[in-house]
Design a protein around this motif. Structure first.
Motif, short mmCIF file in Angstrom:
data_model
loop_
_atom_site.label_atom_id
_atom_site.label_comp_id
_atom_site.label_asym_id
_atom_site.label_seq_id
_atom_site.Cartn_x
_atom_site.Cartn_y
_atom_site.Cartn_z
N ARG A 63 33.12 37.90 38.54
CA ARG A 63 33.67 39.18 39.02
C ARG A 63 33.98 39.03 40.51
NH1 ARG A 63 31.63 45.22 37.73
NH2 ARG A 63 33.12 46.12 39.15
N LEU A 64 35.25 39.20 40.88
CA LEU A 64 35.69 39.00 42.25
C LEU A 64 36.32 40.26 42.81
CD1 LEU A 64 37.37 35.49 41.87
CD2 LEU A 64 34.99 36.03 42.46
N GLY A 65 36.18 40.45 44.12
CA GLY A 65 36.81 41.58 44.80
C GLY A 65 36.63 41.45 46.30
N ARG A 80 35.87 25.54 35.20
CA ARG A 80 34.48 25.29 35.55
C ARG A 80 33.46 26.15 34.79
NH1 ARG A 80 37.13 23.31 39.78
NH2 ARG A 80 36.41 21.58 40.94
N PHE A 81 33.93 27.14 34.04
CA PHE A 81 33.00 28.05 33.39
C PHE A 81 33.20 28.05 31.88
CE2 PHE A 81 33.04 29.12 37.75
CZ PHE A 81 31.70 29.38 38.01
N PRO A 82 32.17 28.44 31.13
CA PRO A 82 32.24 28.37 29.67
C PRO A 82 33.38 29.21 29.09
CG PRO A 82 30.08 29.16 30.39
CD PRO A 82 30.91 29.01 31.60
N ARG A 83 33.87 28.80 27.95
CA ARG A 83 34.94 29.52 27.26
C ARG A 83 34.58 30.98 27.02
NH1 ARG A 83 39.40 29.74 25.18
NH2 ARG A 83 40.45 27.80 24.98
N SER A 84 33.31 31.26 26.80
CA SER A 84 32.86 32.63 26.52
C SER A 84 32.86 33.52 27.76
CB SER A 84 31.45 32.59 25.93
OG SER A 84 30.57 31.96 26.84
N CYS A 85 32.99 32.95 28.94
CA CYS A 85 32.95 33.70 30.20
C CYS A 85 34.27 34.44 30.41
CB CYS A 85 32.70 32.71 31.34
SG CYS A 85 32.48 33.47 32.96
N ARG A 86 34.19 35.65 30.99
CA ARG A 86 35.37 36.46 31.32
C ARG A 86 35.59 36.42 32.83
NH1 ARG A 86 38.55 38.83 27.71
NH2 ARG A 86 38.92 40.53 29.15
N PHE A 87 36.80 36.77 33.24
CA PHE A 87 37.20 36.79 34.65
C PHE A 87 37.61 38.23 34.96
CE2 PHE A 87 40.36 36.00 38.05
CZ PHE A 87 39.65 35.13 38.87
N HIS A 88 37.07 38.79 36.04
CA HIS A 88 37.34 40.19 36.37
C HIS A 88 37.63 40.31 37.86
CE1 HIS A 88 36.25 44.29 37.60
NE2 HIS A 88 36.78 44.62 36.45
N VAL A 89 38.67 41.07 38.17
CA VAL A 89 39.04 41.34 39.56
C VAL A 89 39.07 42.85 39.74
CG1 VAL A 89 40.83 41.06 41.32
CG2 VAL A 89 40.49 39.26 39.62
N GLY A 90 38.45 43.33 40.83
CA GLY A 90 38.49 44.75 41.16
C GLY A 90 38.99 44.94 42.59
N LEU A 91 39.77 45.97 42.81
CA LEU A 91 40.32 46.24 44.13
C LEU A 91 40.32 47.74 44.36
CD1 LEU A 91 41.93 45.12 46.63
CD2 LEU A 91 43.99 45.63 45.31
N ALA A 93 39.55 51.13 47.57
CA ALA A 93 39.09 51.62 48.86
C ALA A 93 37.77 52.36 48.64
CB ALA A 93 40.12 52.57 49.46
N THR A 94 36.86 52.26 49.58
CA THR A 94 35.55 52.88 49.45
C THR A 94 35.65 54.36 49.10
OG1 THR A 94 34.64 51.33 51.04
CG2 THR A 94 33.39 53.34 50.66
N GLU A 95 36.51 55.08 49.79
CA GLU A 95 36.62 56.51 49.56
C GLU A 95 37.26 56.85 48.22
OE1 GLU A 95 37.21 54.98 52.37
OE2 GLU A 95 35.91 55.94 53.82
N MET A 96 37.79 55.86 47.52
CA MET A 96 38.40 56.10 46.22
C MET A 96 37.68 55.35 45.10
SD MET A 96 42.42 56.15 47.02
CE MET A 96 42.77 56.77 45.40
N ASN A 97 36.63 54.64 45.42
CA ASN A 97 35.94 53.76 44.48
C ASN A 97 36.91 52.65 44.09
OD1 ASN A 97 33.98 52.64 42.86
ND2 ASN A 97 33.56 54.51 41.74
N VAL A 98 36.56 51.81 43.14
CA VAL A 98 37.49 50.76 42.71
C VAL A 98 38.58 51.42 41.89
CG1 VAL A 98 37.75 48.67 41.35
CG2 VAL A 98 35.72 48.99 42.77
N ILE A 99 39.82 51.18 42.27
CA ILE A 99 40.91 51.89 41.62
C ILE A 99 41.79 51.00 40.76
CG2 ILE A 99 41.01 53.78 43.26
CD1 ILE A 99 43.27 52.30 44.69
N ARG A 100 41.63 49.69 40.83
CA ARG A 100 42.40 48.79 39.99
C ARG A 100 41.50 47.66 39.52
NH1 ARG A 100 45.93 51.69 37.94
NH2 ARG A 100 47.74 52.17 39.14
N HIS A 101 41.64 47.33 38.25
CA HIS A 101 40.88 46.24 37.64
C HIS A 101 41.85 45.34 36.88
CE1 HIS A 101 36.88 48.11 38.14
NE2 HIS A 101 37.52 49.24 37.95
N TYR A 118 49.35 47.46 41.80
CA TYR A 118 50.32 48.41 41.28
C TYR A 118 50.03 49.79 41.86
CZ TYR A 118 50.73 44.55 38.08
OH TYR A 118 50.88 43.30 37.56
N ALA A 119 51.07 50.60 41.96
CA ALA A 119 50.92 51.95 42.50
C ALA A 119 49.94 52.76 41.64
CB ALA A 119 52.28 52.63 42.53
N VAL A 120 49.18 53.62 42.31
CA VAL A 120 48.25 54.52 41.64
C VAL A 120 48.92 55.89 41.56
CG1 VAL A 120 45.97 55.59 41.74
CG2 VAL A 120 46.28 53.24 42.54
#
Length: 174
Positions: A63-65, A80-91, A93-101, A118-120
């Motif tokens: 999980r990266l951000g 480098r990671f097992p096939r069963s592992c997922r990849f997650h990105v979150g982006l 602003a603090t005042e809006m919480n995470v708004i894109r995944h 992408y536009a919110v």
């Protein structure tokens, strides 16, 4: 849903990092960490220490951000990671919480460019002068939306100062 308990390592100020990342793979295995959460630069450094002999079989999610994520980060995850592992990105602003995944597995194609940005809907980003008026050029970043945080915990004065109503737009705050 899996019955495997979730154990998260947030790569920040943990004592395991006092002498770099070389001991991290053994720590992940020993502590049965299932989610590795860090900024991409730490993930890159960590991934560069891996040589394929590590037991990362319990890691279910990378999980990266907090910084831009690139196709090379996705390749590090895939290689480098097992096939069963997922990849997650979150982006967000603090005042809006995470708004894109963006979430992917090893077979997901990289979307090109950054997988976020992408536009919110019903959200505007504006620049403000010292008096809080919209301007062009340099200024303080302001977000105008219905979806802002409720306010700051036990700080009504800070909330009132930071989250102002937008005249003529009921429910919208800046």
């Amino acid at each position: 849903m899996s019955n495997v308990p979730t154990r998260i390592l947030i790569a920040d100020d943990h004592p395991i990092f006092r002498d770099g990342l070389r001991r991290l793979p053994e720590f992940l295995s020993r502590e049965a960490i299932t989610i590795f959460h860090s900024v991409p630069s730490v993930f890159r450094s960590f991934s560069s220490t891996l040589d394929g002999r590590e037991d990362l079989s319990r890691v279910r999610c990378i999980r990266l951000g907090g910084e831009p994520v690139s196709a090379s980060d996705f390749d590090l995850y895939r290689n480098r990671f097992p096939r069963s592992c997922r990849f997650h990105v979150g982006l967000g602003a603090t005042e809006m919480n995470v708004i894109r995944h963006w979430s992917a597995d090893r077979d997901t194609p990289w979307p090109g460019g950054a997988p976020l940005g992408y536009a919110v809907d019903e959200t505007e980003v504006v620049l403000l002068d010292d008096d809080g008026r919209e301007r062009v050029g340099e200024g303080e970043i302001g977000v105008r939306a219905r979806t802002l945080a409720v306010g700051y915990w036990k700080d009504p004065a800070g909330t009132e100062s930071a989250f102002r109503p937008v005249p003529g737009r009921p429910g919208v705050r800046l």
